[in-house]
Design an enzyme around this catalytic site. Structure first.
Site, PDB file in Angstrom:
ATOM      1  N   ALA A  95     -21.113   5.496 -29.811  1.00  0.00           N
ATOM      2  CA  ALA A  95     -20.685   6.251 -30.995  1.00  0.00           C
ATOM      3  C   ALA A  95     -21.898   6.367 -31.903  1.00  0.00           C
ATOM      4  O   ALA A  95     -22.377   5.366 -32.450  1.00  0.00           O
ATOM      5  CB  ALA A  95     -19.542   5.526 -31.705  1.00  0.00           C
ATOM      6  N   LEU A 129     -12.994  -6.712 -29.331  1.00  0.00           N
ATOM      7  CA  LEU A 129     -13.099  -6.139 -27.981  1.00  0.00           C
ATOM      8  C   LEU A 129     -11.769  -6.157 -27.243  1.00  0.00           C
ATOM      9  O   LEU A 129     -11.713  -6.436 -26.042  1.00  0.00           O
ATOM     10  CB  LEU A 129     -14.177  -6.879 -27.157  1.00  0.00           C
ATOM     11  N   HIS A 176       0.840  -1.192   0.000  1.00  0.00           N
ATOM     12  CA  HIS A 176       0.000   0.000   0.000  1.00  0.00           C
ATOM     13  C   HIS A 176       0.878   1.246   0.000  1.00  0.00           C
ATOM     14  O   HIS A 176       2.068   1.206   0.347  1.00  0.00           O
ATOM     15  CB  HIS A 176      -0.930  -0.013   1.206  1.00  0.00           C
ATOM     16  N   TRP A 192     -18.328   3.334 -40.875  1.00  0.00           N
ATOM     17  CA  TRP A 192     -18.080   3.813 -39.518  1.00  0.00           C
ATOM     18  C   TRP A 192     -18.859   5.099 -39.351  1.00  0.00           C
ATOM     19  O   TRP A 192     -18.912   5.922 -40.260  1.00  0.00           O
ATOM     20  CB  TRP A 192     -16.596   4.058 -39.297  1.00  0.00           C
ATOM     21  N   GLU A 200       1.180   3.963   1.819  1.00  0.00           N
ATOM     22  CA  GLU A 200       1.851   4.436   3.026  1.00  0.00           C
ATOM     23  C   GLU A 200       3.057   3.566   3.393  1.00  0.00           C
ATOM     24  O   GLU A 200       4.051   4.053   3.939  1.00  0.00           O
ATOM     25  CB  GLU A 200       0.869   4.561   4.202  1.00  0.00           C
TER      26      GLU A 200
END
Length: 364
Positions: free
Chosen positions: A157, A207, A53, A173, A55
């Site tokens: 889009a 994807l 972490h 597109w 700290e």
């Protein structure tokens, strides 16, 4: 000369935290500084779940000099053992005299306990420094840890008249190359990408993420398990989860068996003959998926809005008119009955991407 206030040091810690944006899930973004006599003697940020972490990294850098110093940390130090030991114990052992905390940990396992334990060990604590800014950068973690479901961003889009495909289904597109590259690049900030099965059937997308270091989990919402086993989503080594309804006795199809060899089949509750999206998100969160970008289609996006499950929107709008009552809309679903029931956005940010506009906003 810059006045070195609590806000100054916390601002530096915030910027440190942002260095790990998109890399710490399901953990939060955290930065920390050890300051002594007006000088920074240690700094760190949480780089990845399972690693030290913030700290701890900062105190390691400070070493023995940490005794009598102040620790600035953007999130309340933890008292519980997870993948790493409790940070509070190490702070107490270090001899640090005061801790300045940005925001209280929303995790019920901690939530104020870290501050209490520090005070019980005679360490001075101040908190609430830049808390609003810190809550914004950790909106994903807050949603995930308090609601038990992932933070959902919808990316669309569309044409100016709200279409994502013509009446023939053609969608390549609508937006510009610049918009598509920008949209592709932001995938690296998410754990997973989600689409409906119709998008897989119509567009056969991969994807994938631009960065080779980022393996996006691919999630397909597919009530009838009709995803083709030769789909492009299976063309890479990344994990695929197909969310579907439970099979009924005697209905274990060959397609289900084939898909199970390539993907995780996640069975969820039914709602009106379709996947129960809220149940799906709960089960996905148990797989430590804290945030998802949804990229279509209109039916899935509309259903998520209907269920009030969307947290943020990214709408790429091209200055084109497609028209046609049978053209595919970007947001379908049931919608609202009255205009005053419309989903409202928070303060929107609008930017130009070539000839396109991108509207970014949180849902109110």
């Amino acid at each position: 000369m810059i006045k070195k206030t609590d806000e100054y040091y916390m601002g530096l810690a915030l910027r440190l935290a942002l260095k790990a944006k998109g890399k710490t899930s399901p953990n939060p973004l955290v930065g920390a500084l050890v300051v002594k006599d007006g000088k920074i003697i240690g700094k760190g940020f949480h780089a990845k779940a399972g690693l030290a972490h913030a700290e701890i990294v900062a105190m390691d850098e400070a070493g023995k000099k940490a005794k009598g110093a102040s620790l600035y940390v953007t999130l309340e130090p933890c008292t519980h053992t997870g993948r790493t030991p409790p940070c509070v114990n190490r702070i107490i052992q270090s001899g640090i005299k005061e801790v300045v905390v940005g925001m209280i940990d929303p995790n019920p396992l901690n939530n104020g306990k870290g501050i209490l334990l520090l005070k019980q060990n005679n360490i001075k604590v101040r908190f609430g420094i830049l808390s609003e800014q810190l809550e914004k950068i950790n909106a994903i973690f807050i949603k995930y840890i308090t609601a038990g479901i992932p933070f959902i961003t919808v990316k669309v889009a569309q044409s100016l008249d709200g279409r994502i495909a013509t009446f023939t289904g053609d969608s390549k597109w609508i937006t510009s190359d610049k918009s598509r590259l920008f949209a592709h690049n932001i995938r690296k900030d998410y754990d997973a990408i989600m689409v409906g099965v119709n998008t897989v059937l119509r567009d056969n997308p991969r994807l994938n993420a631009v960065s080779p270091q980022k393996q996006l989990i691919k999630i397909i919402i597919d009530s009838n398990l009709s995803t083709p086993e030769n789909s492009n989503i299976f063309s890479e080594a990344s994990r695929v989860i197909i969310v579907t309804l439970p099979s009924k006795p005697g209905q274990e199809t060959e397609n289900r068996k084939s898909l199970a060899a390539k993907a995780t089949i996640l069975e969820v509750k039914e709602k009106e003959g379709q996947v129960n999206l809220r149940d799906a998100l709960k089960k996905l969160s148990r797989l430590q998926i804290s945030n998802i970008i949804v990229e279509g289609g209109g039916t899935l996006v509309g259903s998520l809005f209907d269920e009030r499950l969307v947290d943020r929107i990214l709408f790429f709008i091209s200055p084109k008119i497609i028209g046609g009552k049978d053209a595919v809309s970007s947001v379908m679903g049931k919608g609202v009955k009255r205009a005053d029931q419309a989903i409202k956005l928070g303060q929107a940010k609008i930017r130009r991407l070539g000839e396109d506009l991108l509207i970014e906003a949180n849902i109110r």
